[in-house]
Every structure is written in structure tokens, then in C-alpha cells.
Design an enzyme around this catalytic site. Structure first.
Site, PDB file in Angstrom:
ATOM      1  N   HIS A   1       1.086   7.126   4.269  1.00 46.63           N
ATOM      2  CA  HIS A   1      -0.119   6.764   3.532  1.00 46.63           C
ATOM      3  C   HIS A   1      -0.928   8.031   3.258  1.00 46.63           C
ATOM      4  O   HIS A   1      -1.102   8.884   4.121  1.00 46.63           O
ATOM      5  CB  HIS A   1      -0.966   5.785   4.356  1.00 46.63           C
ATOM      6  CG  HIS A   1      -2.110   5.198   3.579  1.00 46.63           C
ATOM      7  ND1 HIS A   1      -1.975   4.074   2.804  1.00 46.63           N
ATOM      8  CD2 HIS A   1      -3.400   5.581   3.464  1.00 46.63           C
ATOM      9  CE1 HIS A   1      -3.127   3.783   2.241  1.00 46.63           C
ATOM     10  NE2 HIS A   1      -4.008   4.687   2.619  1.00 46.63           N
TER      11      HIS A   1
ATOM     12  N   ASP B   1       4.124   3.968   5.778  1.00 51.13           N
ATOM     13  CA  ASP B   1       2.736   3.536   5.603  1.00 51.13           C
ATOM     14  C   ASP B   1       2.544   2.174   6.269  1.00 51.13           C
ATOM     15  O   ASP B   1       3.377   1.284   6.075  1.00 51.13           O
ATOM     16  CB  ASP B   1       2.457   3.442   4.102  1.00 51.13           C
ATOM     17  CG  ASP B   1       1.023   3.116   3.748  1.00 51.13           C
ATOM     18  OD1 ASP B   1       0.218   2.814   4.641  1.00 51.13           O
ATOM     19  OD2 ASP B   1       0.714   3.172   2.538  1.00 51.13           O
TER      20      ASP B   1
ATOM     21  N   SER C   1      -5.148   3.502  -2.187  1.00 50.59           N
ATOM     22  CA  SER C   1      -5.684   2.925  -0.955  1.00 50.59           C
ATOM     23  C   SER C   1      -6.821   1.953  -1.272  1.00 50.59           C
ATOM     24  O   SER C   1      -6.596   0.968  -1.973  1.00 50.59           O
ATOM     25  CB  SER C   1      -6.107   4.049  -0.003  1.00 50.59           C
ATOM     26  OG  SER C   1      -6.339   3.574   1.294  1.00 50.59           O
TER      27      SER C   1
END
Length: 305
Positions: free
Chosen positions: A279, A249, A155
Site C-alpha cells: 500500500h 496491501d 487510498s
């Protein structure tokens, strides 16, 4: 949206999120947001024993070292945690990094960088860059090989790994051997279709991601090359790059576009999309088979010549 295509454990989490009304992080304080991340650690499963765990601070940068054994010249993985630039730290990634140390035999070095909103751009970027240089300078004394360093992150941490590689290419006489970007945050403008398709119901929402960018970037233009590295035209010369994406995601499109952009300029790039997951799945190995497989994949990338 269908629950049929989600892994069972992930689907149960998503169902509970939808049943709660898809709550937005915009209603949370920063302290609540950070605590929520810590509370999710139980979903990573049990914590493995590892031979050596050591905390240290070098020139103001906090590091945590993991090693499964002794010996010298081990591969070195420098890891930048996720958390949308506002949360995360050693505790949120403990299970994954211990498992990686045991599977790969590498020296794993986790980096704790400064978080927003207390510290805006370029604090996290500068900490990641400085930490990488410190690791190269000191890792031989920890049993690592300074010529075999790999950068990785999930991320926001994937974003930091990529920008750190770009900074090193432009200002240093060395590069990491590889980089691994796990569903990286690369587009602060949220222009991709997957932001629209996957942005509301899959726990880490559009609001979660964009509020993180907003809190960290402040007045920095969203197309700045270190805000949205997806749009950079100068990706040539980067090391071997592996990108992991997640089917549901908001960031899946930008991660895969980054892969194509790297291929277009001759970078040795690889991409794998994990199906049925969202995600953040890399940290859900207690409930997700894909998460467990992704950790094994990363260990293999570290160990491969």
C-alpha cells in the site's frame, strides 16, 4: 512472511520497518503522522518540471492545477490525495501529478480537502463533491474539456473518488467519463482476509488504516454507505472504472471485490494487481519500478478515448 516476493527497493523499506519493531501510528501525534508522510516524499524521486502550476481557491476549496502545455479542450483529471483521511496534501503528491501532466497532456487538478481529526465526516466527502462540481464549472477557462473529466485518487482519495461518482450519479445531470481507484479504502470494518495477512508488517498497517477511519468517521456506523462503499448494492450506472491494487496491501481483497461487484452490475470495470509492492507504492517511484509503471498506466487511461 517472505521478503523474496517484494521489489528490492520496497523490500528494503519493509525490512527497516520490521527491524524497528513495526511501530504503530497509534503512538504518534497527528502532527508527527503528517510529518512522517511529508518525510516520505523523497522516495518519489526527483520532481519534474512542468509548464504550468497554479494554486487557487474557489468557494473555500484549495486546488492546484498542472498543465504540460497550452491549448484547449484537454482531458481533465481531478485527483484526491491519499493519507487515510488524516494527512496528505499537495506536497505529498507533487511528483506523481507533475509526471502525469507531462505524460498525459491532461489538465491535472489536485484537491486539498479537509482532514480529520479537525474535520470529521462528511467534511472530506463534501469537499471532494464540491471540488468536482467547481472543476466542471470552471475548467474550460483553464484549457480543459468539461465533458471529459476523470476522477482519480489513492487510498482515502480512491474512496472519495468512488463516493463522489455515486453522489453525482444520484444528484447531478452529468458523470465523469472515467474513475481510477488506486488501492482504495472501501471497508471500514476491515473484514477481508488481506487485512489479516498483510496487516502487520508492510508499513501501512491495519492500525494505520483503521485509525484513519476512526478519526474521520467518529460515531458514523461503519456499515454506512459512505463509510464502507464496498457493501453498496447500488453501483449500477457508474462510469468506466479502473482499479489498481497492490499484492501485499491490507486492502488488496476489497479493491478486487469492488471490481467484481462493478462487473456484476454491468459497469465497464478493469483491475490490475501490481506484484511485489505494498500500500502506498504509487508514491514510491524513486525506488519502485511498479510505481513508475502505474503512473504510465494512469496516463494511458487519461489519454484513451
Amino acid at each position: 512472511m517472505s521478503q523474496l516476493y517484494l521489489e528490492q527497493g520496497i523490500g528494503q523499506l519493509v525490512q527497516a520497518f520490521i527491524a524497528a519493531g513495526c511501530p504503530s501510528v497509534k503512538t504518534q501525534t497527528i502532527a508527527e503522522r503528517r510529518q512522517g508522510y511529508l518525510d516520505s516524499v523523497a522516495l518519489a524521486g526527483p520532481q519534474e518540471a512542468v509548464a504550468r502550476v497554479e494554486d487557487m481557491t474557489l468557494e473555500g476549496i484549495d486546488l492546484r492545477l498542472y498543465r504540460s502545455g497550452e491549448g484547449n479542450n484537454a482531458s481533465v483529471l481531478v485527483y484526491f490525495h491519499g493519507g487515510c483521511f488524516v494527512s496528505g496534501g499537495f506536497e505529498t503528491h507533487e511528483q506523481q501529478l507533475r509526471r502525469l501532466a507531462n505524460l498525459s497532456g491532461a489538465l491535472i487538478v489536485a484537491v486539498k480537502y479537509r482532514l480529520a481529526p479537525e474535520h470529521g465526516y462528511p467534511a472530506a466527502h463534501d469537499d471532494a463533491f464540491k471540488a468536482t462540481q467547481l472543476v466542471r464549472r470552471h475548467c474550460r477557462g483553464w484549457g480543459g474539456d468539461p465533458d471529459n473529466i476523470i476522477l482519480a485518487g489513492d487510498s482515502a482519495g480512491g474512496h472519495l473518488a468512488l463516493v463522489t461518482c455515486l453522489r453525482l450519479r444520484d444528484s447531478s445531470d452529468w458523470l465523469p467519463r472515467k474513475q481510477v481507484l488506486i488501492y482504495p479504502m472501501l471497508d471500514a470494518t476491515a473484514a477481508s482476509r488481506s487485512y489479516r495477512d498483510n496487516g502487520d508488517h508492510y508499513i501501512i498497517t491495519r492500525d494505520t488504516l483503521l485509525s484513519g477511519f476512526d478519526l474521520y468517521l467518529n460515531d458514523l456506523p461503519r456499515m454506512h454507505p459512505e463509510a464502507s462503499p464496498l457493501y453498496r448494492q447500488d453501483l449500477a450506472g457508474l462510469p468506466e472504472t479502473h482499479i489498481l491494487t497492490a499484492e501485499f496491501d491490507p486492502l488488496v481483497d476489497e479493491g478486487e471485490l469492488c471490481y467484481r461487484n462493478l462487473l456484476a452490475v454491468g459497469v465497464n470495470a478493469h483491475c490490475r494487481r501490481y506484484l511485489g509492492v505494498i500500500h502506498g507504492f504509487f508514491q514510491l517511484s524513486g525506488v519502485s519500478q511498479a510505481a513508475r509503471e502505474a503512473i504510465v498506466q494512469l496516463a494511458g487511461i487519461i489519454a484513451a478515448e
